[in-house]
Design an enzyme around this catalytic site. Structure first.
Site, short mmCIF file in Angstrom:
data_model
loop_
_atom_site.label_atom_id
_atom_site.label_comp_id
_atom_site.label_asym_id
_atom_site.label_seq_id
_atom_site.Cartn_x
_atom_site.Cartn_y
_atom_site.Cartn_z
N ASP A 100 0.53 -1.27 -0.35
CA ASP A 100 0.13 -0.11 0.22
C ASP A 100 0.71 1.24 0.09
O ASP A 100 0.86 2.40 0.97
CB ASP A 100 -0.88 -0.16 1.09
N GLY A 116 -2.72 -4.30 16.52
CA GLY A 116 -0.61 -3.28 15.95
C GLY A 116 -0.57 -3.57 15.15
O GLY A 116 0.52 -2.58 14.36
N HIS A 117 -0.65 -3.81 13.57
CA HIS A 117 -0.62 -3.21 12.22
C HIS A 117 -1.46 -1.84 11.35
O HIS A 117 -2.97 -1.36 12.06
CB HIS A 117 -1.32 -3.79 11.00
N SER A 128 -13.44 -0.85 1.22
CA SER A 128 -12.78 -1.74 1.19
C SER A 128 -14.17 -2.93 1.67
O SER A 128 -14.37 -3.07 2.85
CB SER A 128 -11.68 -1.98 1.77
N GLU A 130 -11.23 -2.19 -3.41
CA GLU A 130 -10.93 -1.58 -2.46
C GLU A 130 -9.79 -0.61 -2.82
O GLU A 130 -10.02 -0.44 -4.23
CB GLU A 130 -10.11 -2.14 -1.13
N GLN A 174 5.92 -8.83 -1.81
CA GLN A 174 5.57 -7.78 -1.70
C GLN A 174 6.63 -6.25 -2.07
O GLN A 174 6.68 -6.18 -1.26
CB GLN A 174 4.04 -6.95 -1.08
#
Length: 325
Positions: free
Chosen positions: A26, A79-80, A163, A209, A304
């Site tokens: 992202d 936590g993300h 999303s 999204e 990624q």
């Protein structure tokens, strides 16, 4: 082989190493003076810097600790921090970020500001302003993640986000860019058909999204991601686009189909080199337009990685990006 993988991971985690292929999810980019700054999903939102958009140095997390308001708002926060957006306005930088429980619309979008993005500048300090919007299961049929800010021709700021669920939304902001304008105006700008037997509290199908609105050629272009990310070789992410004369829409694809009924024209998808490509942003830097996104490297175990490609425009004003790399 295992030792080599551990070395690569260690290099990725260590701040200060200059890397040409960086592992990101992202990504969004902005430019300050002679440097580019990239922000992406991570623990605390990860920041990178580069003089040329090719060689990147990891600067570390924006937040060393999770903001207290996040812990109070989301009881199952893992936590993300996801899917940021970065813009410059009112003589400062605004960093929007998503916090959520994966696969649920237990989600919030927050915002922090900074006078500079240069960590060596004495004025470098992130100030968190807390929650802008929140989605609640059973109350909202949308998901408060994947924010992106755009301005209309009158200078009015808007936030697109969303999303899955009942599609992607657009809401007007106050000029402080930290609060929703009153009276609240919620617009659906794109969605795909969902199965009718799923509950409102489930994401379900209808995979769409990551909206991003980019003004060019007298149109507002709405870029979105169709299908599924985060599944390595099973990922099917691809970037689609529609356009409109007004920022609220309606956004139509090349065939004239509305993005409210599943419309969208292909911009970029996976190939022999990438399992899938998605979650993009679009920018003009030094007179050139760029598409920024992440892809799942088919030659590196589906990791990624950052993708930046020049974006041109065909005779009908639609974006064109190299599909062969």
């Amino acid at each position: 082989m295992k030792q080599s993988i551990l070395i690569i991971i260690a290099l990725f985690l260590f701040s200060g190493n200059v890397l040409s292929q960086i592992f990101v999810h992202d990504p969004v980019i902005t430019q300050e003076n002679d440097n580019y700054y990239l922000f992406c999903t991570g623990f605390g939102i990860t920041q990178w810097s580069s003089p040329d958009m090719k060689n990147w140095t990891k600067e570390g997390p924006v937040f060393k600790e999770t903001p207290q308001w996040v812990l109070e708002s989301l009881t199952d926060f893992a936590g993300h921090m996801w899917a940021p957006d970065i813009i410059f306005h009112n003589d400062q930088y605004y960093l929007y970020y998503s916090v959520s429980a994966f696969g649920k619309n237990t989600s919030c979008i927050g915002v922090a500001t900074n006078k500079t993005l240069d960590p060596d500048d004495p004025d470098y300090k992130w100030t968190d302003h807390g929650k802008v919007i929140q989605s609640v299961p059973g109350r909202d049929d949308w998901n408060a993640i994947d924010p992106a800010i755009a301005f209309d021709d009158d200078g009015q700021p808007w936030m697109s986000f969303g999303s899955f669920w009942n599609g992607l939304k657009l809401v007007k902001l106050n000029d402080d860019l930290t609060t929703i304008a009153q009276p609240e105006e919620w617009h659906t700008i794109a969605k795909r058909e969902r199965s009718f037997d799923i509950e409102e509290t489930e994401a379900g199908d209808g995979a769409i999204e990551a909206p991003f609105i980019f003004k060019q050629n007298g149109y507002y272009y709405l870029f979105v991601s169709f299908d599924y990310c985060c599944r390595a070789a099973e990922s099917t992410y691809k970037i689609m686009v529609g356009r409109a004369k007004n920022i609220e829409g309606p956004y139509l694809d090349k065939e004239g189909k509305s993005m409210l009924t599943g419309g969208g024209s292909l911009v970029l998808k996976g190939n022999d080199n990438w399992y899938a490509i998605g979650h993009n942003a679009a920018y003009t830097f030094n007179g050139k337009d760029y598409l920024v996104c992440h892809g799942y490297d088919a030659h590196d175990n589906g990791r990624q990685k950052l993708i930046i490609r020049e974006m041109e425009w065909d005779n009908d004003g639609w974006p064109v990006v190299d599909q062969t790399k």
